[in-house]
Scaffold this motif. Sequence first.
Motif, PDB file in Angstrom:
ATOM      1  N   HIS A  47       0.823  -1.210   0.000  1.00 28.26           N
ATOM      2  CA  HIS A  47       0.000   0.000   0.000  1.00 28.26           C
ATOM      3  C   HIS A  47       0.859   1.263   0.000  1.00 28.26           C
ATOM      4  O   HIS A  47       0.339   2.363  -0.101  1.00 28.26           O
ATOM      5  N   THR A  48       2.151   1.111   0.107  1.00 35.05           N
ATOM      6  CA  THR A  48       3.070   2.229  -0.074  1.00 35.05           C
ATOM      7  C   THR A  48       3.637   2.220  -1.485  1.00 35.05           C
ATOM      8  O   THR A  48       3.689   3.254  -2.152  1.00 35.05           O
ATOM      9  N   VAL A  49       4.052   1.056  -1.949  1.00 30.83           N
ATOM     10  CA  VAL A  49       4.688   0.933  -3.261  1.00 30.83           C
ATOM     11  C   VAL A  49       3.702   1.209  -4.398  1.00 30.83           C
ATOM     12  O   VAL A  49       4.037   1.915  -5.355  1.00 30.83           O
ATOM     13  N   ILE A  65       2.594   7.224   4.025  1.00 28.77           N
ATOM     14  CA  ILE A  65       2.711   6.719   5.396  1.00 28.77           C
ATOM     15  C   ILE A  65       1.338   6.359   5.949  1.00 28.77           C
ATOM     16  O   ILE A  65       1.163   5.301   6.575  1.00 28.77           O
ATOM     17  N   LEU A  66       0.355   7.210   5.703  1.00 35.09           N
ATOM     18  CA  LEU A  66      -1.004   6.927   6.175  1.00 35.09           C
ATOM     19  C   LEU A  66      -1.583   5.690   5.494  1.00 35.09           C
ATOM     20  O   LEU A  66      -2.243   4.871   6.149  1.00 35.09           O
ATOM     21  N   PHE A  67      -1.346   5.536   4.191  1.00 35.02           N
ATOM     22  CA  PHE A  67      -1.846   4.359   3.463  1.00 35.02           C
ATOM     23  C   PHE A  67      -1.249   3.078   4.057  1.00 35.02           C
ATOM     24  O   PHE A  67      -1.956   2.095   4.275  1.00 35.02           O
ATOM     25  N   ALA A  68       0.060   3.100   4.307  1.00 37.76           N
ATOM     26  CA  ALA A  68       0.724   1.912   4.854  1.00 37.76           C
ATOM     27  C   ALA A  68       0.219   1.593   6.255  1.00 37.76           C
ATOM     28  O   ALA A  68      -0.079   0.435   6.566  1.00 37.76           O
ATOM     29  N   ALA A  69       0.112   2.602   7.102  1.00 34.81           N
ATOM     30  CA  ALA A  69      -0.316   2.373   8.491  1.00 34.81           C
ATOM     31  C   ALA A  69      -1.749   1.852   8.553  1.00 34.81           C
ATOM     32  O   ALA A  69      -2.031   0.880   9.270  1.00 34.81           O
TER      33      ALA A  69
END
Length: 184
Positions: A51-53, A138-142
Motif C-alpha cells: 500500500h506504499t509501493v 505513510i497513512l496508506f501503509a499504516a
Amino acid sequence: MPVYQLGEMVSLVFMAFALGMDAFSISLGMGMQQIRLKRIAIAGLVVGFFHTVMPFTGIVLGSFISTQIGHYAELSGGLLLVAIGAQMIFSAFNYETKKLVQPVGLGLIFFAFSVSLDSFSVGLSLGLSNGKTVIALILFAAASTFLTWAGMLMGKKVYGLLGAYSEILGGSILVGFGLHILFS
C-alpha cells in the motif's frame, strides 16, 4: 496549522482507511484459514508495504496513463479475488485438495498485490504534490497494515466459532468483494 491543511490531512486519513477497508474485508476471509499470529503479523506488514509501493508507482507514472491502466488494474484485482475465493470454497468441500492460496510466500504476494491495486489508481490521481505525498504514503501503509491485522484476527476468532464452515464464509467474502470490484 491552517484550516485548509487540516482539511487535507483529514481527507488523507479518510482516504487511507477507505483504501485499507478492502484489505480488512479480504483479511477477514483469509484469517479463517487458521493462520498463526506470526504469519498474520508478516501479512499485515507486506500489505502495508504494497500500500506504499503501489500508490508511489502510480504517482511516478502520473495521470497520463490513469485512464488506460486504472480500469485494467481494478479488473485484474477483481478477477484474482474471485479466483482465490472460489478456490477456498472448493477446497472446503474437497479435503484432499491442498490449499492453493495462503498468505505465505507467493500467495502472500498475490494477496498483498490484489488488495493494493486500488491504491495504485489513487496514486495516479494524487499526482506529485510537495510533502503531502510522503504523508499520504505513510497513512496508506499504516491504515492498511492495521486493518489487515484486525481482519485476520477477527477471521481467526470467527473460525473458532464456525469451524469448517468458516472457510466457505471466507471464500464467499472474497468472491463477493471481487464481484463488487468487477461490477461497480
